[in-house]
Motif scaffolding. Sequence first.
Motif, mmCIF file in Angstrom:
data_model
loop_
_atom_site.group_PDB
_atom_site.id
_atom_site.type_symbol
_atom_site.label_atom_id
_atom_site.label_comp_id
_atom_site.label_asym_id
_atom_site.label_seq_id
_atom_site.Cartn_x
_atom_site.Cartn_y
_atom_site.Cartn_z
ATOM 1 N N SER A 198 0.821 -1.202 0.000
ATOM 2 C CA SER A 198 0.000 0.000 0.000
ATOM 3 C C SER A 198 0.862 1.262 0.000
ATOM 4 N N ALA A 199 2.041 1.196 0.645
ATOM 5 C CA ALA A 199 2.952 2.346 0.650
ATOM 6 C C ALA A 199 3.475 2.620 -0.754
ATOM 7 N N LYS A 200 3.850 1.563 -1.457
ATOM 8 C CA LYS A 200 4.325 1.738 -2.840
ATOM 9 C C LYS A 200 3.214 2.265 -3.735
ATOM 10 N N ASP A 201 2.016 1.717 -3.569
ATOM 11 C CA ASP A 201 0.896 2.181 -4.393
ATOM 12 C C ASP A 201 0.634 3.672 -4.158
ATOM 13 N N TYR A 202 0.708 4.105 -2.901
ATOM 14 C CA TYR A 202 0.482 5.519 -2.585
ATOM 15 C C TYR A 202 1.570 6.385 -3.232
ATOM 16 N N LEU A 203 2.834 6.008 -3.061
ATOM 17 C CA LEU A 203 3.928 6.819 -3.594
ATOM 18 C C LEU A 203 3.919 6.842 -5.115
ATOM 19 N N ASP A 204 3.586 5.696 -5.753
ATOM 20 C CA ASP A 204 3.456 5.677 -7.216
ATOM 21 C C ASP A 204 2.356 6.632 -7.675
ATOM 22 N N GLY A 205 1.220 6.566 -6.993
ATOM 23 C CA GLY A 205 0.071 7.354 -7.414
ATOM 24 C C GLY A 205 0.193 8.838 -7.111
ATOM 25 N N ASN A 206 1.059 9.205 -6.173
ATOM 26 C CA ASN A 206 1.183 10.605 -5.769
ATOM 27 C C ASN A 206 2.608 11.133 -5.960
ATOM 28 N N TYR A 207 3.350 10.512 -6.877
ATOM 29 C CA TYR A 207 4.765 10.847 -7.047
ATOM 30 C C TYR A 207 4.957 12.325 -7.384
ATOM 31 N N THR A 208 4.201 12.799 -8.377
ATOM 32 C CA THR A 208 4.390 14.181 -8.825
ATOM 33 C C THR A 208 3.934 15.189 -7.786
ATOM 34 N N SER A 209 2.809 14.943 -7.132
ATOM 35 C CA SER A 209 2.264 15.915 -6.185
ATOM 36 C C SER A 209 2.997 15.915 -4.851
ATOM 37 N N LYS A 210 3.579 14.771 -4.447
ATOM 38 C CA LYS A 210 4.174 14.674 -3.115
ATOM 39 C C LYS A 210 5.701 14.589 -3.103
ATOM 40 N N LEU A 211 6.313 14.031 -4.176
ATOM 41 C CA LEU A 211 7.753 13.787 -4.134
ATOM 42 C C LEU A 211 8.557 14.687 -5.065
ATOM 43 N N GLN A 212 8.101 14.838 -6.308
ATOM 44 C CA GLN A 212 8.902 15.572 -7.284
ATOM 45 C C GLN A 212 7.988 16.213 -8.328
ATOM 46 N N PRO A 213 7.815 17.516 -8.284
ATOM 47 C CA PRO A 213 6.894 18.180 -9.213
ATOM 48 C C PRO A 213 7.218 17.936 -10.684
ATOM 49 N N ALA A 214 8.504 17.693 -11.001
ATOM 50 C CA ALA A 214 8.891 17.461 -12.398
ATOM 51 C C ALA A 214 8.485 16.085 -12.896
ATOM 52 N N GLY A 215 8.024 15.212 -11.994
ATOM 53 C CA GLY A 215 7.480 13.935 -12.408
ATOM 54 C C GLY A 215 8.463 12.783 -12.402
ATOM 55 N N VAL A 216 7.930 11.598 -12.757
ATOM 56 C CA VAL A 216 8.707 10.352 -12.723
ATOM 57 C C VAL A 216 9.899 10.400 -13.676
#
Length: 605
Positions: A198-216
């Motif tokens: 579930s942690a991976k699914d959350y981070l995959d789904g929210n990568y741009t908004s939560k981790l890196q605005p420039a995207g995957v």
Amino acid sequence: MLMIGLIRQLSDQPVALSPALSFFFCQGTDTKFNNATAVLRSLIWLLLLQQPYLISHLLQKHKESGRELFEDENAFYALSEAFRNMLKDPQLSPVYLAVDALDEDALVAVKKFPPGLSRVYGRIMDMIDGGGVGDPQVGYPQYCKNVLAAATLALRPLTLPELGVLADLPPDMPRTIVEDCGSFLTIKEETVYLIHQSAKDYLDGNYTSKLQPAGVAQGHADISRRSIDAMASILRHNIYDLDFGFISKDMSPPRLDPLAPIRYSCVFWADHLCSLNSDDSRFLGELTDDGKVFGFLKEYFLRWLEGLSLIGRLSSGLLSIRKILHAAQSQPDFNSHLLELLVDAEKFVFSHRSIIERAPLQAYGSALVFSPTLSEIRKRYWEERLSFIAMTAGIRDHWGAHRATLEGHGHPVTAVAFSPDGKTLASASNDKTVRLWEVATGAPRATLEGHGDPVSAVAFSPDGKTLASASNDNTVRLWEVATGTPRATLEGHGGWVATGAPRATLEGHGGSVSAVAFSRNGQCLETIRGLLSITGNSDASSSSGGQKPASSFLFVGDDWVTRNGKWVLWLPTDYRATCVAVHGQTLILGHASGQVTFFRFAFAE
């Protein structure tokens, strides 16, 4: 947590009151712990610890297959048969089997987050953004995001030193940051894992908004760039301080392994680069003549091959070169010097894979010396050759049709056969073994042992799943190709297994014929000239006419030049000698082809 509680409760019961307990916890984020084979392997192991006599159901299979029984692609089928036999054993004591998280890859309904879990993860990310997690120093929230981004995009779990490189962390911070991100990550034996699917699914789904605005895409580009920078700063000539000869199969890295931070980078940097779209400016920028890829390959290519060899992943390097080459060739009007270098690098690694894999320092020795004189790699890296090689002559100018030599058999090879899909090659030998090779890289896949005499013929079934081998021990053996495990031994012949009566005499060869194979449609035979060869290692005197040069320094055996009993330069098959002359530190080799090769060494006295 409920499953852990049940297991602890059962484990704490007195032995006289409790059945045996065998358990396993699946982990959807780790390929080592999220498949049926891993479940069986653990259940069997714990069962054997408690009821050792059940080992009898595994012994024969292990004797035939060795460690491949537990690791190959189809290990599940062999292990499940042994497991069923254990459970049917009349002496079996009562046993509980507990397996957690079987639902992680099953039913659609259970893949949804538990109610509110997404909001919990979101709240934790808000705390990270606001400085409410870990050290409040400036930049700490970004370090946390870098770590989560690297763990999310990595193609396998990362060790702490590897994570430090990919997340661009100060040397002393990886463990602290991972512990502060404990709602997402956990550490097991110095390796970092996402705590739950579930942690991976959350981070995959929210990568741009939560981790890196420039995207995957930017995340992959960052990992590739950081990997190249780290390799450039760490890789060096003879990084493990080894001799020039073969490395031991059980060699251990130094206690403080200099390659530890870049093991992941050496293998996967190109995968992250090629994850970018071919029209992405970041991708195209790295492939220009002043980009990072060209800069790395023209300066550190041989050191990279040495590092890959030391970690047992040289074939991955070959595949990386091919991925980048394919990406470059797909660009219209791509005339970069990088393309020329990649084409030559692919030939260099494929041709010399066998020796670099077994003797890493021969990347600077045999591989350079015996590459064509006009090879881009040889010309660019000639100054990095082993210091005692002063000059050479008699080496061909261009790469020929001969692609590679696959070495490993201990005696002459008697037969070869391609699988129907062309991806696997089988070779039979007088050393009583059959070997399977990966055609794309030349890497060995398995050694099939069991025949009591030389093996004379091999053939694949039409579906490519079964291999038949015929031997002078009067048997035919059937093998499962995917796992290399024996399936059956066909006995009854009273003599060598061979072909039937002749139907025709096909003439035209100028010498002896050692092997034949039908075309895929079974309608024709072809003459194929040396595109691929497989050799055995025979006595030193067999190819040198028994001559030993009169020198206290240099000696030429079958496949090595040695100095004072130590290997210094490996001789590829095409350059093994029929006669030898030595004068001081000058060496001349004569070859069956009529070619003469000249070397002048400069060993320090």
